[in-house]
Motif scaffolding. Sequence first.
Motif, PDB file in Angstrom:
ATOM      1  N   GLU A 302      -2.127 108.688 -46.889  1.00  0.00           N
ATOM      2  CA  GLU A 302      -1.655 107.579 -47.774  1.00  0.00           C
ATOM      3  C   GLU A 302      -0.429 107.330 -47.661  1.00  0.00           C
ATOM      4  OE1 GLU A 302      -0.178 107.054 -52.375  1.00  0.00           O
ATOM      5  OE2 GLU A 302      -1.218 108.948 -51.869  1.00  0.00           O
ATOM      6  N   ALA A 303       0.553 108.253 -47.389  1.00  0.00           N
ATOM      7  CA  ALA A 303       1.861 108.448 -47.135  1.00  0.00           C
ATOM      8  C   ALA A 303       2.409 107.882 -45.771  1.00  0.00           C
ATOM      9  CB  ALA A 303       2.619 109.789 -47.359  1.00  0.00           C
ATOM     10  N   SER A 306       1.682 104.115 -46.130  1.00  0.00           N
ATOM     11  CA  SER A 306       2.890 103.339 -47.119  1.00  0.00           C
ATOM     12  C   SER A 306       4.093 103.241 -46.338  1.00  0.00           C
ATOM     13  CB  SER A 306       2.868 104.268 -48.364  1.00  0.00           C
ATOM     14  OG  SER A 306       2.202 104.441 -49.089  1.00  0.00           O
ATOM     15  N   THR A 307       4.355 104.285 -45.212  1.00  0.00           N
ATOM     16  CA  THR A 307       5.384 104.230 -44.351  1.00  0.00           C
ATOM     17  C   THR A 307       5.377 102.987 -43.282  1.00  0.00           C
ATOM     18  OG1 THR A 307       5.706 106.584 -44.315  1.00  0.00           O
ATOM     19  CG2 THR A 307       6.704 105.469 -42.407  1.00  0.00           C
ATOM     20  N   LEU A 309       3.511 100.190 -43.958  1.00  0.00           N
ATOM     21  CA  LEU A 309       3.754  98.864 -44.854  1.00  0.00           C
ATOM     22  C   LEU A 309       5.202  98.755 -44.995  1.00  0.00           C
ATOM     23  CD1 LEU A 309       0.538  99.413 -47.007  1.00  0.00           C
ATOM     24  CD2 LEU A 309       1.034  97.773 -45.360  1.00  0.00           C
ATOM     25  N   ARG A 310       5.817  99.775 -45.455  1.00  0.00           N
ATOM     26  CA  ARG A 310       7.265  99.807 -45.934  1.00  0.00           C
ATOM     27  C   ARG A 310       8.085  99.059 -44.763  1.00  0.00           C
ATOM     28  NH1 ARG A 310       7.511 104.210 -48.292  1.00  0.00           N
ATOM     29  NH2 ARG A 310       8.487 105.382 -46.461  1.00  0.00           N
ATOM     30  N   MET A 351      -4.276 103.400 -53.513  1.00  0.00           N
ATOM     31  CA  MET A 351      -3.090 102.611 -53.095  1.00  0.00           C
ATOM     32  C   MET A 351      -3.639 101.260 -52.236  1.00  0.00           C
ATOM     33  SD  MET A 351      -1.415 101.967 -50.017  1.00  0.00           S
ATOM     34  CE  MET A 351      -1.348 103.188 -48.878  1.00  0.00           C
ATOM     35  N   CYS A 352      -4.764 101.554 -51.639  1.00  0.00           N
ATOM     36  CA  CYS A 352      -5.250 100.606 -50.743  1.00  0.00           C
ATOM     37  C   CYS A 352      -5.845  99.197 -51.730  1.00  0.00           C
ATOM     38  CB  CYS A 352      -6.245 100.960 -49.763  1.00  0.00           C
ATOM     39  SG  CYS A 352      -5.432 102.054 -48.297  1.00  0.00           S
ATOM     40  N   GLN A 355      -3.154  97.247 -52.873  1.00  0.00           N
ATOM     41  CA  GLN A 355      -2.758  96.475 -51.663  1.00  0.00           C
ATOM     42  C   GLN A 355      -3.561  95.520 -50.989  1.00  0.00           C
ATOM     43  OE1 GLN A 355       0.548  96.616 -50.728  1.00  0.00           O
ATOM     44  NE2 GLN A 355       1.158  98.449 -51.741  1.00  0.00           N
TER      45      GLN A 355
END
Length: 388
Positions: A302-303, A306-307, A309-310, A351-352, A355
């Motif tokens: 997940e992390a 997220s990295t 995507l960010r 999270m997904c 998104q």
Amino acid sequence: MAALNIDRLKSPHIVMLGGGSGCRNINLALSRTPARLTRIVPAWDSGGSSRAIRETLGILPVGDIRQALMTMAHGEKCAGNVVRMCNARLSEAADKRQLRTEFDFLADCRHSLLKTEPAPLSNAITRYLDVFRSRLPEDFDLGNGSVGNFILAGAYLAHDKDINAAISIFKGMCGIEGNVWPIAVASDVHLSARLSDGRVLDRQHLITTLTPSEPPAWIEDIWLTRASDSTVSANVEGNGPAIEAIHTADIILYGPGSLFSSLLPHLLVNGVVEAISANSRAKKIFVGNITDCAETRGMTLEAQLSTVLRLARTRSSGIVLTHVLSNRNFFPFPKRVGKFSYLQSGSLEEMCGAQGISVVSGDFEDLWRRGTHDGEAVARDLSKLAAC
């Protein structure tokens, strides 16, 4: 073994972002299907024998390119004499005169494998080796050097430092059908990273060999630099064929591989994120690693996602990810494979879901080589996604 469903499709074009051994099993499996495959590899390698060639001759690194081409050749069952030679290495002898004798034996066309090849082919190989030899200082250490690196570097120098032309020639000599392109063609691109304890690592090989520290330090930021650009975050233009491959892909794979040194930096190259988001028909798939690594200790899938995507969303507001492949983890506690732990998913589904990213969970670990991907299993799921 059951045939892959992907062979029923009309040759989807699959683009793999990221270099190194993490992609190898999947590359091999996809090369055995009708899929059209393109590997896009880093242009900032600073380790191994590629580093010595790069620093001595002032050229872009060729090691990741050659390794990807040899993986492609293996997957396509190209087993000719040229492939054998390109996959060979010189001795690890400390005696530089002995190493030079080995090299001269190849460059002077005295090797029996070269003598059996058609004259135009053997002449081209010896020409590129001779060009490479002519640029080397007498004290250059050839120990354990890759013959394929020497030939590719020689072709690059012989063709006015046009790496795309050199790759096309190298592919033709080996009979390789798949494509391999560096993400950028500038010869002076390097990768830097800042750690949470304030340290700055200014070369890629320093990032890939991070060691545990007390208190723990993790990577907070990465950027690309160029010797010809004094800014902290350099302007690096994307390689035309690589950008075009992204535009025309049916599937774009992020990884697998080292997150901060092999995958994320591609998104810092001009035109890459824009091409990914502009390709509205492609499935854009993040392939989660089986284990963590020196760069991602303690990070969940997940992390990591997220990295990605960010970073991507600092360059484009379009869709850059549609799916994530997550290896099923049966243990509710940390479990290790050698030095590293199996990658935990974290709150991936939640999270997904927020998104709009689909999670594909499966048994993607190779049964016989723990900690690595089962390329056939990944390819089967890719075939299903391509057919949707």
